[in-house]
Enzyme design. Structure first.
Site, short mmCIF file in Angstrom:
data_model
loop_
_atom_site.label_atom_id
_atom_site.label_comp_id
_atom_site.label_asym_id
_atom_site.label_seq_id
_atom_site.Cartn_x
_atom_site.Cartn_y
_atom_site.Cartn_z
N ASP A 5 0.87 -1.18 0.00
CA ASP A 5 0.00 0.00 0.00
C ASP A 5 0.91 1.23 0.00
O ASP A 5 1.17 1.85 1.03
CB ASP A 5 -0.93 -0.01 1.21
CG ASP A 5 -2.07 1.00 1.04
OD1 ASP A 5 -2.02 1.78 0.07
OD2 ASP A 5 -2.99 1.01 1.86
N GLU B 28 -11.49 9.59 11.28
CA GLU B 28 -11.84 9.73 12.69
C GLU B 28 -11.99 11.20 13.08
O GLU B 28 -11.20 12.03 12.67
CB GLU B 28 -10.71 9.09 13.53
CG GLU B 28 -11.14 8.56 14.86
CD GLU B 28 -10.07 7.62 15.46
OE1 GLU B 28 -10.20 6.41 15.34
OE2 GLU B 28 -9.12 8.14 16.06
N SER C 69 -4.86 8.07 19.94
CA SER C 69 -3.79 8.23 18.96
C SER C 69 -2.87 9.30 19.54
O SER C 69 -3.23 9.98 20.50
CB SER C 69 -4.36 8.67 17.61
OG SER C 69 -5.15 7.64 17.06
N HIS D 89 4.75 4.09 13.41
CA HIS D 89 3.59 4.56 12.63
C HIS D 89 2.26 4.16 13.24
O HIS D 89 1.23 4.67 12.87
CB HIS D 89 3.70 4.07 11.18
CG HIS D 89 3.15 2.72 10.92
ND1 HIS D 89 3.53 1.59 11.63
CD2 HIS D 89 2.24 2.29 10.01
CE1 HIS D 89 2.89 0.54 11.16
NE2 HIS D 89 2.11 0.93 10.20
N GLY E 57 0.46 -1.46 15.88
CA GLY E 57 0.88 -2.80 15.51
C GLY E 57 -0.09 -3.82 16.08
O GLY E 57 -0.60 -3.65 17.20
#
Lengths: 143, 476
Positions: free
Chosen positions: B95, B206, B380, B399, B402
C-alpha cells in the site's frame, strides 16, 4: 491439522493479515478453491453472490508458487476493474501459466454484507504442494 | 524475540550484531517488553535487510515492528546509489504511501459534541469506504496519468482543497520523478474509480479531540490546545499501489537474478538504484505516492464540505499529511558528509527534526508532526521529529500500534456488532460497512499504542506532543 482432504477452502492465521488455502484432488481444483477462500473474505456469505456474469482470466509466472499469487492477483484485478465479486472459478494450469474463468455479480449492499477488501496476494506462507493425492495451494493475502 | 541474541545499548536501543552476510548491524528501537514480544521473524527480516547491497549504517526496526513482506513492518533502511545501493519493493510495501492526514477544525470538543452524530453519518454517506465502494470522480486514462504525476497538486487544481494545503503535505503534495508510463494498464484500470475512496482493513476516518498535551512549546507551535477537535484520515494508494507492488515483484525478481543480488526472501527482491529496472520502479512508486496524496487530498476536501454544511463556523486547516510506506531520496549526513540516500520506510514515518528545509516555514522551527494511529477505542498520538532521530534512524519514527492478535483470532474472539455497541457505550460512535472489519479491528487486537509511543519517545526518535481520543470513527 491432518492432510486429509479437510475443508476444500479455508483461511488461516497470520500476524497482521490473513492466509487463504484451497485444497483439491488436482492442482487446478486447489487453485480454484484458493480463489474461493480469498473471495470468501470479501463478503460475509459467499453463497449470497449470484452467478450472473463470467469473465475470463489468464496469467503466467516463473514457477508454480509464483503462479498461485499471479492467479489470485489476476482475479483481484479483474474483480476491481469489472466491479464484480466472484464465487465460482475454473482454472486450467499448464506449466507456469493458467487460464480460467470467474463467475459472480456486482456487489449489492442490499443483499451482500461486506467483508474486508483484499488488496493482493503475497509471497508470504506461499506453498503449493501435493501430499497423499491431495493438492494444497496457499498464501497470505494483504488486507 | 530472544533478548540474548541482542546487544543492549540503552534502555530502548538494541543491536543485532553484524554477522554472516550482513553488511551492517541491525538496530531495534523499543523497550525490553516490546522487543521480547516481537516475533522472531522481525530479527530474521532485519538481518536479511542488513545483507542488501549499498545499505548505509544499519537496518532498523521501529518500536511497532512486526512480521512484514520482505522488510518487517516498522522497518527502515537507507541505501547509497554511489555504493551499489538497491531499491526494494518489500522496503516500500504494497500500500504505497499509505499514511495519515490530520486536520484541525477550529472547534472544541464541547462545541462539537452535539453535532458528532450528524457529522459522522454525513461523512459516512459522502466518503466512500469498504468493499466495492467507488468514488464520484471518474477519470479518463489521461486524467489518471495527471493524478499520478500531480498528486495532491492535481487535486487542488481540480478544486479539491485549497493551495495552502500543499505546504503541509510531504513533498509539497507531489513527489517528483513520477512517470505513469512505468505503471501497468491493469494498475491504472484498477484505480480509475477509486480516487477519493477510503478503502478497508485498518483504514479509517476519525473525529478526535486533544485530551492531553505533553510538550507545550511543540503543541503551541502546531497551534494545538487541549480540547481541540481534529479529523484524521488514514488511507493510501488503494488498488493502484498494490498492483504496482505486484507487478514490480516480478520485474525486480528477474532483475535481482540479472544483477546477481542474493535474495533471502521472495519479497525482498530488488534492483540497483542505478539500473533501468530500479529506476523504473522508483518512477512507478512515485506514481503510487502521488495517487495516495491525491486520495487523501480529495477525502480531506469532502470532510471540509461536510463541516461547511453542518458546522459552517468550523475552519478546516491541514495540520500535516504523513506517509508510511515510501522510498524517498533525502539528504543525510554520513561520516560528516552530506549524501543523497534512498530511504525506505516500510510502516514507519518520516520524522524530520527542526530546521529541515523540507518543512514549511510555519513549522520549520518546531519539527515535523508525526501521527501515530491507535485503535478506534483507544488513543492516537501526535509526536514531533527531533534532531536526535536523524542520528538514530534517518529521522524516522513508529507509525501505529501494531497488531497483537491476528485478524483470524480477533474474528473468533469478537462479534463486530458487539464491538461497535461497546464502543458506543464508551462514547465513541463507529460507522462501518463491515462488521467483520470491525471485529478484526477490535481495540484489543492491537498492541498498546501508548507503549509504542513511549518507547519511540524514550529512544529519542521523536517527542510526544499530544494525545488524542476518538469521538467518532468510520471504519472502511
Amino acid at each position: 491439522m491432518g492432510q486429509k482432504i479437510g475443508l476444500p477452502f479455508e483461511t488461516f492465521e497470520h500476524g497482521a493479515d490473513i492466509g487463504v488455502r484451497g485444497r483439491g484432488k488436482t492442482l487446478n481444483e486447489a487453485f480454484e478453491n484458493a480463489a474461493r477462500a480469498m473471495f470468501s473474505l470479501m463478503v460475509e456469505d459467499i453463497g449470497a453472490i449470484m452467478p450472473k456474469k463470467t469473465v475470463h482470466v489468464s496469467c503466467a509466472s516463473y514457477d508454480r508458487e509464483g503462479l498461485l499469487t499471479a492467479w489470485l492477483n489476476a482475479l483481484l484485478a479483474e474483480a476491481s476493474i469489472s466491479g464484480i465479486l466472484f464465487r465460482d472459478f475454473t482454472c486450467s494450469i499448464e506449466d507456469t501459466s493458467a487460464t480460467g474463468t470467474a463467475t459472480g455479480e456486482p456487489f449489492d449492499p442490499s443483499r451482500h454484507q461486506a467483508g474486508v477488501e483484499v488488496k493482493g496476494a503475497t509471497f508470504t506462507e506461499l506453498r503449493v504442494f501435493e501430499e497423499g493425492g491431495i493438492w494444497t495451494a496457499q498464501c497470505v493475502v494483504d488486507v | 524475540m530472544d533478548l540474548k541474541k541482542l546487544k543492549k545499548h540503552a534502555e530502548c536501543i538494541w543491536e543485532i550484531p553484524q554477522k554472516g552476510e550482513m553488511r551492517v548491524p541491525g538496530f531495534i528501537y523499543a523497550d525490553e517488553k516490546l522487543v521480547s514480544e516481537m516475533d522472531e521473524k522481525v530479527f530474521e527480516q532485519i538481518s536479511n535487510v542488513a545483507c542488501l547491497p549499498g545499505i548505509v549504517r544499519a537496518a532498523m526496526a521501529m518500536p511497532d515492528a512486526h512480521w512484514g513482506y520482505g522488510f518487517p513492518i516498522g522497518g527502515v533502511a537507507a541505501f547509497d546509489p554511489d555504493a551499489g545501493g538497491i531499491i526494494s519493493v518489500g522496503g516500500v510495501g504494497y500500500d504505497i504511501s499509505c499514511g495519515v492526514r490530520t486536520m484541525t477544525t477550529g472547534m472544541t470538543k464541547d462545541e462539537i459534541t452535539p453535532h458528532v452524530n450528524r457529522l459522522i453519518d454525513r461523512l459516512f454517506e459522502v466518503v466512500p469506504s469498504g468493499v466495492g465502494s467507488e468514488g464520484k470522480i471518474r477519470l479518463t486514462p489521461e486524467e489518471l496519468d495527471d493524478v499520478l504525476v500531480g498528486g495532491a497538486k492535481w487535486a487542488v487544481e481540480r478544486g479539491y482543497g485549497i493551495p495552502e494545503d500543499l505546504a503541509h503535505i510531504e513533498e509539497d503534495g507531489m513527489l517528483s520523478g513520477a512517470d505513469p508510463s512505468c505503471v501497468s494498464d491493469t494498475a491504472k484500470k484498477r484505480q480509475h474509480r477509486q480516487v477519493g475512496t477510503l478503502g478497508s482493513g485498518n483504514h479509517y476516518l476519525e473525529i478526535q479531540y486533544v485530551d492531553e498535551i505533553f510538550h507545550e512549546p511543540s503543541a503551541s507551535g502546531l497551534g494545538l490546545r487541549t480540547g481541540d477537535v481534529l479529523v484524521a484520515i488514514h488511507c493510501g494508494s488503494r488498488a493502484l499501489g498494490h498492483q504496482i507492488g505486484t507487478d514490480y515483484l516480478q520485474i525486480l525478481g528477474q532483475a535481482a537474478q540479472k544483477y546477481r543480488i542474493p535474495i533471502r526472501e521472495r519479497e525482498l527482491v530488488c534492483a540497483p538504484i542505478r539500473s533501468p529496472e530500479g529506476e523504473r520502479y522508483y518512477k512507478a512508486m512515485a506514481c503510487g505516492v502521488n495517487c495516495a496524496l491525491a486520495n487523501r487530498q480529495v477525502i480531506g476536501h469532502l470532510v471540509r464540505e461536510v463541516f461547511a454544511e453542518i458546522l459552517p463556523k468550523a475552519t478546516i486547516r491541514l495540520l500535516y499529511d504523513v506517509s508510511h510506506n515510501t522510498c524517498k531520496v533525502e539528504e543525510h549526513e554520513v561520516d560528516g558528509k552530506k549524501k543523497r540516500l534512498y530511504v525506505h520506510r516500510k510502516g514507519a514515518t518520516r520524522a524530520f527534526g527542526p530546521g529541515r528545509t523540507e518543512l514549511p516555514p510555519s513549522i520549520r522551527d518546531v519539527g515535523q508532526p508525526v501521527f501515530i494511529g491507535g485503535t478506534m477505542g483507544t488513543h492516537s498520538y501526535i509526536m514531533i521529529g527531533i534532531e536526535e532521530g536523524e542520528r538514530l534512524a534517518w529521522s524516522s519514527a513508529c507509525h501505529g500500534a501494531g497488531r497483537a492478535m491476528s485478524r483470524h483470532a480477533a474474528l473468533k474472539k469478537w462479534k463486530g456488532a458487539k464491538v461497535v455497541s461497546d464502543l458506543a457505550h464508551r462514547g465513541i460512535i463507529v460507522r462501518t460497512a463491515s462488521y467483520r472489519g470491525a471485529a478484526e479491528e477490535a481495540p484489543d487486537a492491537y498492541k498498546d499504542v501508548t507503549e509504542v509511543v513511549d518507547a519511540t519517545h524514550r529512544a529519542g526518535l521523536a517527542r510526544m506532543v499530544a494525545r488524542v481520543r476518538p469521538l467518532a470513527c468510520i471504519k472502511g
